[in-house]
Motif scaffolding. Structure first.
Motif: not given
Length: 381
Positions: A123-132
């Motif tokens: 179960i991988r839990i994380g945050n969304i990474k946005l392009k700069k």
């Protein structure tokens, strides 16, 4: 037959209900467990036809496979509220997620006092990474807006085995609730390794610093003990209980001062007494922890008792050590000797084998030594 959207929707609905009930009832309450089991069945069905599935929290909406997640309004609002509170924007369930990890996941999300929430093997839990970089978009009306593209994901911290053991052991010192869920997750991780890797030595953690020794060494002893146990014929669920016992065997050492653990010279009689006391300290502590088996208590007390009855703690004459304690003893000495310590260099494997063979019948069970050496020699070929 249920569609993918319906399956994930059903699983998430059950998980949301479990989280809500876990906030009101004990973690082992039937209302909580039933919802988790239902969610697990749905996910198992879903992941039978795909490797993984990912839920994203985008603003005020939940999506799966780039489509809105079809939940009832109350269920969606409740889950969004929980995820925002725990700063989770992405949940990925991988094929083979065990029920125990799903239970830990629900309890962590539902626990308002939990310091943090971590990813687990399935179960991988994380945050969304946005392009700069942003690009300007004209929608045809003459109004230009900025669009930020999704680039990928950032996992929340995934603890390594030695880090997990550090968390568990240090909870003893801090007075926090002992987290058996983390121990179970770690042992499940070890069991996954048993199925995927024929060479146990490849799974052993390397020592990065001297102050990490207790935790890295304990993780390695857990791996080696489980491999040996399987090699001599133990099967699940006994294998899991053995892994838990091996993982907790040295917990009494967390109260031993570092100046004694790291001392380069000979210990004084007083220091030796403090060092040897960690076996009884660990056993007494585990006796008062809910959910810990008698096997784990025995292993904590017996792992420095030798096969011939010498060693410590000193028990009544004729005491027979448990075979799991005997396996831990072999694994313990092997990993300790192969590891660099402040007071000596690491030993080569052939030299360690000589020591184990020489101590057969005195320090170690002869049968277990033979099986262990056969295992690591086979692994090295």
């Amino acid at each position: 037959m249920a569609t993918i959207q319906e399956s994930i929707s059903g699983a998430v609905t059950q998980l949301t209900a479990a989280i809500q009930n876990a906030g009101m009832y004990p973690a082992d309450h039937p209302l909580v467990l039933n919802h988790i089991r239902e969610a697990h069945e749905q996910l198992t069905h879903l992941l039978g036809v795909r490797l993984d599935t990912t839920i994203l929290l985008l603003g005020e909406h939940l999506t799966v496979d780039n489509r809105p997640l079809p939940l009832t309004g109350s269920a969606e609002a409740s889950l969004i509220r929980v995820l925002k509170k725990r700063s989770v924007e992405r949940i990925t369930f991988l094929r083979g997620v065990p029920l125990s990890q799903l239970e830990s996941f629900v309890r962590n999300l539902a626990d308002p006092d939990a310091a943090s929430i971590h990813s687990m093997p399935q179960i991988r839990i994380g945050n969304i990474k946005l392009k700069k970089t942003e690009k300007e978009v004209d929608d045809g009306t003459g109004i230009v807006s900025s669009e930020v593209d999704l680039d990928g994901f950032v996992d929340l911290d995934i603890d390594t085995p030695d880090q997990l053991i550090r968390h568990v052991y240090q909870s003893m010192l801090s007075g926090k609730n002992f987290d058996m869920d983390r121990v179970d997750d770690l042992v499940v991780h070890f069991m996954d390794g048993l199925r995927k890797e024929a060479n146990p030595l490849r799974l052993l953690s390397e020592l990065k610093s001297s102050d990490e020794y207790t935790f890295t060494h304990t993780a390695n002893v857990g791996i080696l003990t489980m491999y040996l146990a399987e090699h001599v014929g133990f099967k699940a669920p006994h294998l899991k209980n053995i892994g838990v016992a091996a993982t907790l065997h040295d917990i009494g050492k967390i109260t031993t001062p570092d100046k004694i653990l790291m001392k380069q010279g000979m210990l004084t009689p007083e220091e030796r007494t403090v060092m040897e006391n960690h076996t009884l300290q660990g056993a007494m502590y585990l006796m008062n922890v809910k959910g810990v088996s008698n096997l784990a208590v025995l292993a904590a007390m017996e792992h420095h008792l030798k096969y011939d009855g010498t060693g410590y703690p000193r028990l009544k004459k004729g005491w027979q050590t448990n075979i799991v304690s005997q396996m831990i003893s072999v694994a313990d000495v092997f990993d300790a000797l192969r590891t660099s310590r402040p007071y000596r260099d690491p030993m080569p494997q052939d030299r360690i084998e000589e020591i184990l063979i020489r101590e057969k019948g005195t320090s170690f069970n002869p049968y277990l030594v033979d099986r262990f050496i056969a295992l690591i020699r086979k692994s090295g070929n």
